[in-house]
Design a protein around this motif. Structure first.
Motif, PDB file in Angstrom:
ATOM      1  N   HIS A 267       8.222  16.203  -3.492  1.00  8.37           N
ATOM      2  CA  HIS A 267       8.212  17.106  -4.642  1.00  8.37           C
ATOM      3  C   HIS A 267       8.173  16.364  -5.973  1.00  8.37           C
ATOM      4  N   THR A 268       8.817  15.193  -6.016  1.00  3.30           N
ATOM      5  CA  THR A 268       8.921  14.464  -7.287  1.00  3.30           C
ATOM      6  C   THR A 268       8.241  13.107  -7.257  1.00  3.30           C
ATOM      7  N   LEU A 269       7.916  12.624  -6.069  1.00  4.61           N
ATOM      8  CA  LEU A 269       7.382  11.272  -5.850  1.00  4.61           C
ATOM      9  C   LEU A 269       8.385  10.184  -6.259  1.00  4.61           C
ATOM     10  N   GLU A 270       9.691  10.541  -6.287  1.00  6.53           N
ATOM     11  CA  GLU A 270      10.731   9.543  -6.527  1.00  6.53           C
ATOM     12  C   GLU A 270      11.027   8.808  -5.225  1.00  6.53           C
ATOM     13  N   PRO A 271      11.325   7.502  -5.277  1.00  5.22           N
ATOM     14  CA  PRO A 271      11.571   6.735  -4.055  1.00  5.22           C
ATOM     15  C   PRO A 271      12.918   7.053  -3.415  1.00  5.22           C
ATOM     16  N   THR A 272      12.942   7.124  -2.082  1.00  4.90           N
ATOM     17  CA  THR A 272      14.178   7.276  -1.326  1.00  4.90           C
ATOM     18  C   THR A 272      14.143   6.281  -0.166  1.00  4.90           C
ATOM     19  N   GLU A 273      15.294   5.834   0.252  1.00  6.19           N
ATOM     20  CA  GLU A 273      15.366   4.828   1.312  1.00  6.19           C
ATOM     21  C   GLU A 273      14.850   5.409   2.628  1.00  6.19           C
ATOM     22  N   ALA A 274      14.116   4.605   3.385  1.00  4.31           N
ATOM     23  CA  ALA A 274      13.575   5.061   4.669  1.00  4.31           C
ATOM     24  C   ALA A 274      13.330   3.863   5.571  1.00  4.31           C
TER      25      ALA A 274
ATOM     26  N   LEU B 188       8.491   6.508   8.706  1.00  2.00           N
ATOM     27  CA  LEU B 188       7.828   7.623   8.029  1.00  2.00           C
ATOM     28  C   LEU B 188       7.433   8.653   9.077  1.00  2.00           C
ATOM     29  N   ALA B 189       7.907   9.881   8.905  1.00  4.79           N
ATOM     30  CA  ALA B 189       7.573  10.960   9.830  1.00  4.79           C
ATOM     31  C   ALA B 189       6.264  11.617   9.405  1.00  4.79           C
ATOM     32  N   VAL B 190       5.791  12.539  10.238  1.00  6.74           N
ATOM     33  CA  VAL B 190       4.539  13.228   9.953  1.00  6.74           C
ATOM     34  C   VAL B 190       4.600  13.905   8.585  1.00  6.74           C
ATOM     35  N   ASN B 191       3.517  13.773   7.814  1.00  6.72           N
ATOM     36  CA  ASN B 191       3.362  14.345   6.473  1.00  6.72           C
ATOM     37  C   ASN B 191       4.143  13.619   5.392  1.00  6.72           C
ATOM     38  N   GLU B 192       4.837  12.540   5.735  1.00  8.94           N
ATOM     39  CA  GLU B 192       5.574  11.799   4.721  1.00  8.94           C
ATOM     40  C   GLU B 192       4.694  10.705   4.112  1.00  8.94           C
ATOM     41  N   ILE B 193       5.037  10.332   2.882  1.00  9.68           N
ATOM     42  CA  ILE B 193       4.294   9.313   2.144  1.00  9.68           C
ATOM     43  C   ILE B 193       5.276   8.244   1.699  1.00  9.68           C
ATOM     44  N   GLY B 194       4.890   6.990   1.846  1.00  9.58           N
ATOM     45  CA  GLY B 194       5.782   5.914   1.448  1.00  9.58           C
ATOM     46  C   GLY B 194       5.025   4.691   0.980  1.00  9.58           C
ATOM     47  N   HIS B 195       5.777   3.736   0.444  1.00  9.64           N
ATOM     48  CA  HIS B 195       5.217   2.444   0.050  1.00  9.64           C
ATOM     49  C   HIS B 195       5.559   1.432   1.141  1.00  9.64           C
ATOM     50  N   VAL B 196       4.566   0.722   1.635  1.00  8.22           N
ATOM     51  CA  VAL B 196       4.744  -0.178   2.762  1.00  8.22           C
ATOM     52  C   VAL B 196       4.075  -1.515   2.478  1.00  8.22           C
ATOM     53  N   THR B 197       4.455  -2.508   3.275  1.00  7.29           N
ATOM     54  CA  THR B 197       3.775  -3.796   3.288  1.00  7.29           C
ATOM     55  C   THR B 197       3.100  -3.941   4.643  1.00  7.29           C
ATOM     56  N   VAL B 198       1.836  -4.336   4.644  1.00 11.60           N
ATOM     57  CA  VAL B 198       1.039  -4.408   5.867  1.00 11.60           C
ATOM     58  C   VAL B 198       0.533  -5.825   6.062  1.00 11.60           C
TER      59      VAL B 198
ATOM     60  N   ALA C 222       0.827  -1.208   0.000  1.00 13.75           N
ATOM     61  CA  ALA C 222       0.000   0.000   0.000  1.00 13.75           C
ATOM     62  C   ALA C 222       0.858   1.252   0.000  1.00 13.75           C
ATOM     63  N   THR C 223       0.238   2.349  -0.413  1.00 11.26           N
ATOM     64  CA  THR C 223       0.810   3.678  -0.215  1.00 11.26           C
ATOM     65  C   THR C 223       0.304   4.192   1.123  1.00 11.26           C
ATOM     66  N   LEU C 224       1.207   4.625   1.990  1.00 12.22           N
ATOM     67  CA  LEU C 224       0.837   5.097   3.321  1.00 12.22           C
ATOM     68  C   LEU C 224       1.129   6.586   3.438  1.00 12.22           C
ATOM     69  N   ALA C 225       0.092   7.387   3.670  1.00 17.44           N
ATOM     70  CA  ALA C 225       0.253   8.812   3.973  1.00 17.44           C
ATOM     71  C   ALA C 225       0.210   8.946   5.484  1.00 17.44           C
ATOM     72  N   TRP C 226       1.327   9.335   6.088  1.00 17.81           N
ATOM     73  CA  TRP C 226       1.421   9.329   7.548  1.00 17.81           C
ATOM     74  C   TRP C 226       1.036  10.688   8.109  1.00 17.81           C
ATOM     75  N   LEU C 227       0.140  10.697   9.096  1.00 18.30           N
ATOM     76  CA  LEU C 227      -0.439  11.933   9.610  1.00 18.30           C
ATOM     77  C   LEU C 227      -0.057  12.232  11.052  1.00 18.30           C
ATOM     78  N   ASP C 228       0.594  11.288  11.724  1.00 20.99           N
ATOM     79  CA  ASP C 228       0.836  11.392  13.157  1.00 20.99           C
ATOM     80  C   ASP C 228       2.228  11.946  13.441  1.00 20.99           C
ATOM     81  N   THR C 229       2.361  12.626  14.586  1.00 17.48           N
ATOM     82  CA  THR C 229       3.677  13.138  14.985  1.00 17.48           C
ATOM     83  C   THR C 229       4.603  12.006  15.427  1.00 17.48           C
ATOM     84  N   GLU C 230       4.025  10.883  15.890  1.00 18.99           N
ATOM     85  CA  GLU C 230       4.822   9.696  16.182  1.00 18.99           C
ATOM     86  C   GLU C 230       5.072   8.968  14.861  1.00 18.99           C
ATOM     87  N   PRO C 231       6.333   8.704  14.516  1.00 16.98           N
ATOM     88  CA  PRO C 231       6.612   8.119  13.198  1.00 16.98           C
ATOM     89  C   PRO C 231       6.061   6.703  13.044  1.00 16.98           C
TER      90      PRO C 231
END
Length: 431
Positions: free
Chosen positions: A372-379, A382-392, A333-342
């Motif tokens: 800005h580009t939606l290019e993938p970067t290693e992480a 995910l901190a608040v307001n960050e978006i990533g690809h995850v497995t759940v 899934a794509t995860l849009a993270w909204l919480d201050t706790e990562p």
């Protein structure tokens, strides 16, 4: 690019507005409300008093929070309503600041269109290759990622440049090139406007170089989001009721009505259906809407389903066509993270899919998307307001679908079990 007006869709259009700070977004919304006469008399009197003989500041109509008025920015999502003779509108005014990306994600969920403002005074439109603002790219990419069907670019402040035609055409070329590069196929139009003066907002622009519609004319023609109405049925059960208007069966049991908003497909009496998670099958005996029996109901409509036999069904269950509900316990899934706790791999959360709650954990974070580009970067989190690809991984299987094909079956919210805060939004990529 000239916007093409389509056959009118008279259902209410939900659209979000996005733009960077001082792009004139609040003024544009204020202009729409003002020209549509959607302002209360006391609000208008207050604006005239504050103006003290000067032109009224229409942006004050939308900066509703005290902190917004003090700072001159938009912080939270504000919803505004207005109507024309053609249709009704619901505006979600999203913040432009990067730190409020989560608010734009909230506004985009369920929106039929996005109006992305482009401030012509902030870009060098005379350059051989016009560079768009990072916020313009970011907001358009987010709207595209969140599957907002129609994206409109409103090129604002043309009254502040000495060559409006050249400025608009150069910016239009840059926007079309960006949309092509990013794979954005939902560009409904690129519209020149002056929110301050009201040029081409509700009335067509009186200029020889532009023969397209005004912003309002384009919005009036845009389609609302319509999930597929043909094919397999999918309906989340939101509410179970006994209806005294339905005759009891031979055993004296009062049939129950299973209410919910149909996610896709349609239903009519005589259709075979299957229940999740029990797997039990039955036949639809009756379809109800607003308390009355109807021949059928389809995606986007709230309907009550009466079955031909008694089954154990409760809020959170799903009703679908036999064989179509495919339970899944692990998905990408794509995860849009909204919480201050990562968000961290291994940590357990509650997720809500339709009306069903289930425990889940983030098994892995594949990467973070550059905002800005939606290019993938290693992480690794995910901190608040960050978006990533995850497995759940889910504690119990759920009938998930890809968000790309269905926004109801493919979306989940994430809730922190300790604080009960809404922590994130999951958009299913594949199961």
């Amino acid at each position: 690019m000239s916007a093409v007006l389509k056959q009118p869709d008279h259902r209410a259009l939900r659209f979000l507005t996005a733009g960077s700070v001082d792009d004139g977004k609040s003024t544009l919304i204020g202009r729409l409300l003002f020209d549509a006469q959607a302002i209360l008399a006391d609000q208008l009197d207050h604006l005239h008093k504050r103006a003290a003989g000067e032109p009224i500041d229409l942006s004050l109509l939308t900066d509703g929070l005290e902190a917004e008025r003090e700072q001159g920015i938009t912080i939270d999502v504000a919803y505004r309503y207005f109507a024309t003779r053609q249709r009704k509108f619901i505006i979600a005014d999203a913040p432009g600041h990067e730190q409020y990306t989560r608010n734009m994600v909230t506004a985009a969920a369920g929106s039929d269109a996005a109006v992305v403002l482009v401030d012509i005074t902030k870009i060098d439109w005379r350059a051989p290759v016009v560079q768009l603002l990072p916020q313009t790219r970011r907001h358009a990419l987010l709207a595209h990622l969140l599957r907002v069907p129609s994206i409109v670019f409103a090129v604002n402040k043309l009254d502040a440049v000495d060559e409006p035609q050249a400025a608009f055409e150069a910016t239009q070329t840059a926007l079309l090139a960006f949309a092509e590069e990013a794979g954005i196929r939902g560009v409904a139009g690129i519209i020149p406007v002056s929110a301050l003066r009201g040029d081409n907002v509700t009335q067509k622009l009186d200029a020889a170089w532009y023969d397209g519609p005004s912003l309002l004319q384009l919005l009036e023609s845009l389609p609302t989001t319509q999930e597929r109405t043909i094919g397999e049925l999918l309906q989340p059960v939101q509410y179970v009721a006994r209806d005294a208007g339905i005759e009891a069966d031979g055993a004296g049991h009062q049939p129950r009505v299973f209410w919910g908003r149909i996610a896709h497909g349609s239903v009519r009496a005589g259709d075979p259906v299957q229940v999740f998670p029990s797997g039990e099958q039955a036949t639809v005996a009756e379809v109800r809407r607003a308390g009355s029996t109807v021949a059928s109901a389809q995606a986007g409509e709230s309907a009550g389903i009466v079955l031909d036999r008694q089954l154990d069904i409760s809020r959170g269950d799903w009703i679908g066509s036999p064989g179509s509900l495919k339970p899944t316990q692990r998905f990408d899934a794509t995860l849009a993270w909204l919480d201050t706790e990562p968000a961290q791999p291994g940590r357990k959360y509650w997720v809500r899919h339709g009306n069903r709650w289930c425990q889940a954990r983030i098994a892995a974070i594949e990467h973070r998307l550059d905002i800005h580009t939606l290019e993938p970067t290693e992480a690794h989190e995910l901190a608040v307001n960050e978006i990533g690809h995850v497995t759940v991984e889910l504690q119990q299987p759920l009938p998930l679908e890809a968000y790309e094909t269905n926004r109801v079956g493919g979306a989940l919210i994430v809730v922190d079990p300790a604080s009960n805060r809404t922590s994130g939004a999951l958009l299913v990529r594949k199961t």
